[in-house]
Motif scaffolding. Structure first.
Motif, PDB file in Angstrom:
ATOM      1  N   LEU A  27      -4.366 -28.539  12.271  1.00  0.00           N
ATOM      2  CA  LEU A  27      -4.927 -29.764  12.823  1.00  0.00           C
ATOM      3  C   LEU A  27      -6.127 -30.225  11.998  1.00  0.00           C
ATOM      4  O   LEU A  27      -6.298 -31.423  11.742  1.00  0.00           O
ATOM      5  N   ASN A  45      -4.564 -43.200   9.476  1.00  0.00           N
ATOM      6  CA  ASN A  45      -3.377 -42.885  10.269  1.00  0.00           C
ATOM      7  C   ASN A  45      -3.796 -42.196  11.563  1.00  0.00           C
ATOM      8  O   ASN A  45      -4.195 -41.030  11.547  1.00  0.00           O
ATOM      9  N   GLN A  54      -3.612 -40.245  15.018  1.00  0.00           N
ATOM     10  CA  GLN A  54      -2.793 -39.105  15.398  1.00  0.00           C
ATOM     11  C   GLN A  54      -2.632 -39.051  16.920  1.00  0.00           C
ATOM     12  O   GLN A  54      -3.500 -39.526  17.658  1.00  0.00           O
ATOM     13  N   GLY A  85      -8.032 -39.448  18.261  1.00  0.00           N
ATOM     14  CA  GLY A  85      -7.129 -39.454  17.124  1.00  0.00           C
ATOM     15  C   GLY A  85      -7.348 -40.599  16.158  1.00  0.00           C
ATOM     16  O   GLY A  85      -6.554 -40.794  15.238  1.00  0.00           O
ATOM     17  N   THR A 117      -4.747 -31.834   9.009  1.00  0.00           N
ATOM     18  CA  THR A 117      -4.196 -33.149   9.345  1.00  0.00           C
ATOM     19  C   THR A 117      -5.285 -34.211   9.371  1.00  0.00           C
ATOM     20  O   THR A 117      -5.094 -35.334   8.881  1.00  0.00           O
ATOM     21  N   TYR A 118      -6.434 -33.853   9.912  1.00  0.00           N
ATOM     22  CA  TYR A 118      -7.545 -34.800  10.009  1.00  0.00           C
ATOM     23  C   TYR A 118      -8.451 -34.778   8.774  1.00  0.00           C
ATOM     24  O   TYR A 118      -9.479 -35.450   8.753  1.00  0.00           O
TER      25      TYR A 118
END
Length: 216
Positions: free
Chosen positions: A163, A36, A38, A179, A166-167
């Protein structure tokens, strides 16, 4: 004869250039594509995120090479450093980074923070030690501590931690390109190879944006 000699020389130069060219980065081994993608914070520029921790010895060892590589970046690429926070004792380093950023002191003191931890063995996680050290750098201690302890700095550090989550970053130093791609020294196999992989991923990201390479 002279023309043939020039042709031979040109062919030799091209051959050497081909040999010197870095091999293509191997997806799934030297880098991975994120499932996904970002959004990035660099607008029209290809974003290169570096997740780091001031107390990480591998980040400290990478820093000189990374700084040299950053100077070679094309105009359409930009590095953003993000202090990761995996545990509570990582938060002071993150707050320190964002305080220096807000005071426009990163260029002067970023490398000195690394040296303080790894060369001088100064525990900048200790507020008293940090305050004394920052004063020795010629920085207004009261102003520094006000920003360091502010809600905005805490928020920036927390956002950086989110963050990394998220990654799905599990270790540092780690890099996210535009991203979409992730790589690291351990994935690439060496510091030198890491920078080759990063260069190639910048090219890939640029192509996927539909952009042309900027003029030097």
């Amino acid at each position: 004869m002279f023309t043939r000699a020039l042709a031979f020389l040109a062919a030799t130069v091209l051959s050497l250039s081909a040999l010197a060219a870095a091999p293509e980065a191997f997806e799934g081994h030297e880098y991975t594509r994120l499932k996904n993608a970002q959004p990035v914070a660099t607008g029209n520029k290809v974003e290169v995120l570096e997740f780091f921790w001031y107390r990480c010895p591998h980040c400290f060892q990478l820093e000189p090479g990374l700084n040299a590589w950053v100077k070679t970046l094309p105009k359409d690429a930009q590095v953003r450093r993000v202090p990761a926070v995996f545990r509570d004792d990582w938060m002071p380093g993150a707050k320190l980074y964002y305080t220096l950023e807000q005071m426009n002191l990163l260029d002067r003191l970023h490398h000195k923070v690394f040296d303080a931890y790894h060369v001088e063995n100064i525990n900048l996680n200790d507020p008293a030690m940090l305050g004394g050290w920052i004063a020795k750098q010629g920085v207004d201690r009261k102003k520094f501590e006000g920003i360091y302890n502010s809600f905005s700095t805490q928020s920036k550090a927390t956002q950086g931690a989110q963050l990394a989550t998220t990654y799905a970053i599990s270790g540092v130093p780690a890099f996210i390109i535009d991203g979409k791609y992730t790589t690291s020294v351990s994935m690439a196999g060496s510091q030198a190879r890491l920078f080759e992989v990063l260069d190639q991923l910048i090219v890939k990201a640029r192509a996927e944006r539909g952009s042309k390479k900027p003029a030097k």
